[in-house]
Design a protein around this motif. Structure first.
Motif, PDB file in Angstrom:
ATOM      1  N   TRP A  23       0.834  -1.190   0.000  1.00 23.07           N
ATOM      2  CA  TRP A  23       0.000   0.000   0.000  1.00 23.07           C
ATOM      3  C   TRP A  23       0.878   1.252   0.000  1.00 23.07           C
ATOM      4  O   TRP A  23       0.629   2.209  -0.717  1.00 23.07           O
ATOM      5  CB  TRP A  23      -0.901  -0.071   1.234  1.00 23.07           C
ATOM      6  N   GLN A  24       1.970   1.205   0.797  1.00 26.96           N
ATOM      7  CA  GLN A  24       2.908   2.323   0.863  1.00 26.96           C
ATOM      8  C   GLN A  24       3.550   2.629  -0.488  1.00 26.96           C
ATOM      9  O   GLN A  24       3.763   3.769  -0.847  1.00 26.96           O
ATOM     10  CB  GLN A  24       4.025   2.008   1.850  1.00 26.96           C
ATOM     11  N   GLU A  25       3.860   1.559  -1.222  1.00 28.97           N
ATOM     12  CA  GLU A  25       4.504   1.735  -2.533  1.00 28.97           C
ATOM     13  C   GLU A  25       3.504   2.105  -3.619  1.00 28.97           C
ATOM     14  O   GLU A  25       3.801   2.014  -4.809  1.00 28.97           O
ATOM     15  CB  GLU A  25       5.199   0.439  -2.967  1.00 28.97           C
ATOM     16  N   GLY A  26       2.297   2.465  -3.239  1.00 24.87           N
ATOM     17  CA  GLY A  26       1.271   2.785  -4.233  1.00 24.87           C
ATOM     18  C   GLY A  26       0.869   1.556  -5.022  1.00 24.87           C
ATOM     19  O   GLY A  26       0.494   1.628  -6.189  1.00 24.87           O
ATOM     20  N   GLY A  27       0.997   0.405  -4.351  1.00 18.30           N
ATOM     21  CA  GLY A  27       0.825  -0.885  -5.018  1.00 18.30           C
ATOM     22  C   GLY A  27      -0.510  -1.085  -5.686  1.00 18.30           C
ATOM     23  O   GLY A  27      -0.614  -1.803  -6.676  1.00 18.30           O
ATOM     24  N   PHE A  28      -1.547  -0.435  -5.169  1.00 15.21           N
ATOM     25  CA  PHE A  28      -2.857  -0.682  -5.731  1.00 15.21           C
ATOM     26  C   PHE A  28      -2.955  -0.223  -7.180  1.00 15.21           C
ATOM     27  O   PHE A  28      -3.796  -0.693  -7.919  1.00 15.21           O
ATOM     28  CB  PHE A  28      -3.947  -0.028  -4.869  1.00 15.21           C
ATOM     29  N   HIS A  29      -2.093   0.708  -7.566  1.00 19.36           N
ATOM     30  CA  HIS A  29      -2.107   1.108  -8.977  1.00 19.36           C
ATOM     31  C   HIS A  29      -0.867   0.624  -9.719  1.00 19.36           C
ATOM     32  O   HIS A  29      -0.651   0.969 -10.866  1.00 19.36           O
ATOM     33  CB  HIS A  29      -2.215   2.634  -9.090  1.00 19.36           C
ATOM     34  N   ASN A  30      -0.045  -0.159  -9.025  1.00 22.31           N
ATOM     35  CA  ASN A  30       1.270  -0.473  -9.566  1.00 22.31           C
ATOM     36  C   ASN A  30       1.620  -1.959  -9.566  1.00 22.31           C
ATOM     37  O   ASN A  30       2.784  -2.331  -9.718  1.00 22.31           O
ATOM     38  CB  ASN A  30       2.307   0.304  -8.738  1.00 22.31           C
ATOM     39  N   PRO A 203      -8.671  -1.440  -4.714  1.00 23.07           N
ATOM     40  CA  PRO A 203      -8.294  -1.287  -3.299  1.00 23.07           C
ATOM     41  C   PRO A 203      -8.885  -2.347  -2.374  1.00 23.07           C
ATOM     42  O   PRO A 203      -8.429  -2.469  -1.238  1.00 23.07           O
ATOM     43  CB  PRO A 203      -8.836   0.108  -2.934  1.00 23.07           C
ATOM     44  N   GLN A 451      -1.379   1.868 -15.749  1.00 24.00           N
ATOM     45  CA  GLN A 451      -1.892   1.927 -14.380  1.00 24.00           C
ATOM     46  C   GLN A 451      -2.787   0.719 -14.139  1.00 24.00           C
ATOM     47  O   GLN A 451      -3.551   0.322 -15.005  1.00 24.00           O
ATOM     48  CB  GLN A 451      -2.682   3.226 -14.215  1.00 24.00           C
ATOM     49  N   ASP A 453      -5.926  -0.703 -12.576  1.00 19.03           N
ATOM     50  CA  ASP A 453      -7.217  -0.296 -12.033  1.00 19.03           C
ATOM     51  C   ASP A 453      -8.108  -1.546 -12.047  1.00 19.03           C
ATOM     52  O   ASP A 453      -9.215  -1.524 -12.552  1.00 19.03           O
ATOM     53  CB  ASP A 453      -7.822   0.792 -12.927  1.00 19.03           C
ATOM     54  N   ASP A 459      -1.991   5.414 -18.073  1.00 25.93           N
ATOM     55  CA  ASP A 459      -1.905   6.238 -16.855  1.00 25.93           C
ATOM     56  C   ASP A 459      -2.147   7.719 -17.124  1.00 25.93           C
ATOM     57  O   ASP A 459      -2.125   8.533 -16.208  1.00 25.93           O
ATOM     58  CB  ASP A 459      -0.585   6.012 -16.113  1.00 25.93           C
TER      59      ASP A 459
END
Ligand code: HEM
Ligand code: 2DC
Length: 469
Positions: A23-30, A203, A451, A453, A459
């Protein structure tokens, strides 16, 4: 020597901590880039745990082959938790997307005949062809309006409408009129709901269904609302056809779409027909439209390839004398271009299966009932499996030594994409008409990334210029 499951590389011992880092690494979009990174770090196989979900991840086509060859008669993939939770929450029936076992198989066998088999091509081509032609007319009007012989735009919503119009024409045998100036606001709401549904899924991907409806977060509420719009609108369309069918019973033998065929045949209960038609209607919007957007973007960046395709299409048109079925058999490079687009821009970041028995991958024992994911995004960009992977080169598919388990954009085997035939014909016909009529261009040097999604999407907006030939 075969090594035990517990020795698989990867940080799989700390599920919640991993989810936090993710989640910290922006994983939900990555998700797609994180996977590439992990294959670089751990090699061609790694084990992972996110929240409560464990998986083994592979990248090698040979390993994919091993996995799929042992998938059995009832293959299962990862069940997207919020999708399951919505149906249970609202008491909606499942379609093939979420069914398992015999219930899945019996639906699938009936549906395959009507949606995927070779015999339906003849029925689908005229229906999809007219929508492709109408898209060209619409572009022509925009070009006229501009007075400059060209039209530059972000085509996302235009393509969503095109895709919904296409899938509805084969499902219902009826036009919705989405390629006109004034469109039904309900249809636009449906399109926006599908995008919202995908967007709110990612998410919640690693939270079990039973927990979801209890937390009542904003994301969950938006997700429920999106599915509500999807189900309500699909139901309306289905009711329309149902009523018509009862009005004029002694219909001719003219083809009137997948839904009519399913209703007349009476091999599936009405609730199963409805749930499956709803899934197909929702599954037919973002998938093909975004793939077409990527295809046009790649063709705009490689004008040489664009010219080759155009030449192939002109020759095929000459030889076929207007017979579209014949024409589709003569456009090998165009079909390769669609494969090539899905190699670089797959809709699904992975294809997954639960193992049905113990299998060995990269010399590790994998127990039965393990979720194994084939990282097709990572595979498509790895120089070990595709030379110069960064190049958009459709011809590679025609001259490669081996394409063995490398073209997995629609998945594999009995559980592969149900809409594959529709998607392929729709995209082939669209590109034929576009390339016959317009030159596709894009601004130099603008790089567009990907991205996550739930499905993989651009993106940033893609601006394309269509110039009348
Ligand atoms: C499943 C990709 C278009 C309906 C899938 C899967 C993939 C996929 C990768 C999972 C397959 C597997 O696990 O082996 C795509 C791509 C598309 C596309 C790349 C377009 C470019 C469509 C369309 C429809 C559709 C147009 C509707 C007509 C479905 C359904 C499933 C599915 C219902 C679940 C099948 C089952 O579980 O038995 N798709 N899809 N897809 N797709 Fe598509
Ligand atoms: C998403 O980790 C990432 O075709 C997860 O038309 C694993 C996963 C499982 C199932 C995949 C999903 C991913 C991406 C979207 C897919 C889905 C199966 C079907 C669905 C690939 C890779 C899709 C887009 C369908 C959707 C039909 C729906 C709208 C009714």
């Amino acid at each position: 020597v075969v090594r035990p499951f517990s020795e698989l590389p990867g940080n799989w011992r700390t599920g919640w901590l991993n989810l936090f880092h993710f989640w910290q690494e922006g994983g939900f979009h990555n998700v797609h880039n994180i996977m590439i990174h992990k294959f670089q770090k751990f090699g061609p196989i790694y084990r992972e745990k996110l929240g409560l979900y464990q998986s083994v991840n592979i990248i090698n086509p040979e390993d994919a082959a091993t996995l799929f060859k042992l998938e059995g008669n009832y293959p299962e993939r990862f069940m997207v938790p919020p999708w399951v939770a919505y149906r249970d929450f609202r008491n909606k029936p499942y379609g093939v997307l979420l069914k398992k076992g015999e219930a899945w198989r019996s639906d699938r066998l009936v549906l395959n005949k009507e949606v995927l088999s070779l015999k339906v091509i003849d029925c689908f081509v005229p229906l999809l062809n007219e929508v492709g032609e109408d898209f060209v007319k619409r572009v022509r009007v925009q070009i006229e309006k501009s007075g400059r012989g060209r039209w530059t735009a972000d085509l996302t919503n235009e393509l969503f409408r095109f895709a919904l119009e296409s899938v509805c024409n084969v499902l219902y045998g009826a036009r919705l009129g989405l390629l006109q100036d004034f469109i039904d606001p309900e249809a636009q709401k449906f399109i926006d709901a599908v995008t919202m549904m995908f967007h709110t899924t990612s998410p919640m991907l690693y939270i079990p269904p039973s927990m979801l409806c209890r937390i009542n977060s904003k994301t969950w509420r938006d997700h429920v609302q999106a599915w509500d719009v999807i189900f309500r609108h699909a139901d309306k369309c289905i009711q329309n056809i149902y009523r018509q069918l009862r009005l004029d019973r002694e219909n001719t033998n003219e083809y009137t779409g997948i839904l009519s065929s399913l209703l007349v045949q009476d091999k599936l209960p009405i609730d199963d027909i409805k749930s499956n038609v709803t899934e197909m209607m929702a599954g037919g919007v973002d998938t093909t439209s975004i793939t077409l957007q990527w295809a046009m973007f790649e063709l705009a960046r490689t004008p040489v390839v664009q010219e080759q395709l155009r030449a192939e299409i002109f020759a095929a048109r000459q030889a076929a004398q207007g017979d579209m079925l014949k024409m589709l058999k003569a456009v090998r490079l165009l079909k390769a271009a669609i494969k090539e687009t899905l190699r670089l821009h797959p809709v699904a970041v992975t294809i997954q299966r639960y193992t049905t028995q113990e299998i060995i991958l990269q010399d590790y024992f994998i127990p039965a009932k393990t979720l194994v994911q084939v990282g097709i995004y990572a595979m498509g960009r790895d120089p070990k499996f595709f030379t110069k992977p960064e190049l958009f080169d459709p011809a590679r598919w025609l001259k490669m030594d081996s394409t063995y388990f490398r073209a997995l954009g629609f998945g594999f085997g009995p559980r592969q994409c149900l809409g594959r035939r529709i998607a392929e014909l729709e995209m082939q016909l669209f590109l034929i008409h576009m390339l016959e009529n317009f030159k596709i261009e894009t601004k130099r040097g603008v790089d567009v990334g990907t991205q996550f999604d739930l499905i993989l999407i651009p993106d940033k907006p893609i601006y394309l210029t269509l110039r009348a030939l």
